[in-house]
Design an enzyme around this catalytic site. Sequence first.
Site, PDB file in Angstrom:
ATOM      1  N   GLU A  94       0.801  -1.219   0.000  1.00  0.00           N
ATOM      2  CA  GLU A  94       0.000   0.000   0.000  1.00  0.00           C
ATOM      3  C   GLU A  94       0.837   1.273   0.000  1.00  0.00           C
ATOM      4  OE1 GLU A  94      -2.494  -0.723   3.376  1.00  0.00           O
ATOM      5  OE2 GLU A  94      -4.015  -1.747   2.175  1.00  0.00           O
TER       6      GLU A  94
ATOM      7  N   GLU B 158       7.820 -21.431   8.163  1.00  0.00           N
ATOM      8  CA  GLU B 158       7.988 -20.540   9.307  1.00  0.00           C
ATOM      9  C   GLU B 158       9.033 -21.058  10.298  1.00  0.00           C
ATOM     10  OE1 GLU B 158       5.032 -21.382  12.912  1.00  0.00           O
ATOM     11  OE2 GLU B 158       3.964 -20.657  11.149  1.00  0.00           O
TER      12      GLU B 158
END
Length: 302
Positions: free
Chosen positions: A85, A116
């Site tokens: 963004e 992860e």
Amino acid sequence: MATEFDALTTEAYRPELAEIDQRPTLEIARLMNAEDAGVPGAVAAELPRIAAAIDAAAARMARGGRLLYLGAGTAGRLGVLDASECPPTFNTGPNEVIGLIAGGPDALVSAVEGAEDSRQLAAADLDGRHVTADDVVVGISASGRTPYAVGAVEHARARGALTIGVSCNAGSPLAAAAEHGIEVVVGPELITGSTRLKAGTAQKLVLNMISTISMIRLGKTYGNLMVDVRASNDKLRARSRRIVHLATGAPAEVIESALTATGGEVKHAILTILGGVDAPTAGRLLSQSHGHLRAALTAARG
């Protein structure tokens, strides 16, 4: 693993909610809303540490450094979201704010087994971006113990980069590994261990602050106006005209002329109007002021 979970507030079991599935929908919604209402207070408790991290990050970025977010699962997706963004909002380049998720782009929509758990994967992802001492690396992990996030911070710190750790448990390995540890303790989730809920909301709020306030410090706004907005569609072109109007009070025809002369650059258009200079001069003054419109205006009027 079970013992480690028992020590994490984000994983704590709440017996008073053991029959939540039998409650009316409106009651569950009210419970969730009440839980969420406590998140801003938990963030507020960390504001001094958040502000210190932002000031340090903006200083690195002012000398050409990048902002990189790294996390797994929900935390990684939030980092990618915040990074994605920044270009339309602040006209950042594609390599200025970067979101990396354990397992790569496929992990944005589906789980990537074991990603992860790998410190080495985080190191490889950072090496692929050639991280230097000018950069800022933010590790994100609700538990504060995810190996990918902790490994990212450890590897980046060894490279001299500024490191920030964002977690939702006190005394986390992630905060300990980072120069700036931010621990927003939101408590147990409504659904045990579902850290996309309060913990996810808390992390989103912190990332909003890191990116937005860093951009303010870098001169990407004029007051609270997005003067570096990238007008890539009709909505943003309309917003650009409105921003120039709000900043200058100029009539529509003057705004259109200024935006045309400056190739649609909002900041440059404002400077031509308020500073009484032409487009090339506006570009030069903004370059000399490192993009800070207020400083460029002072120079234009001076």
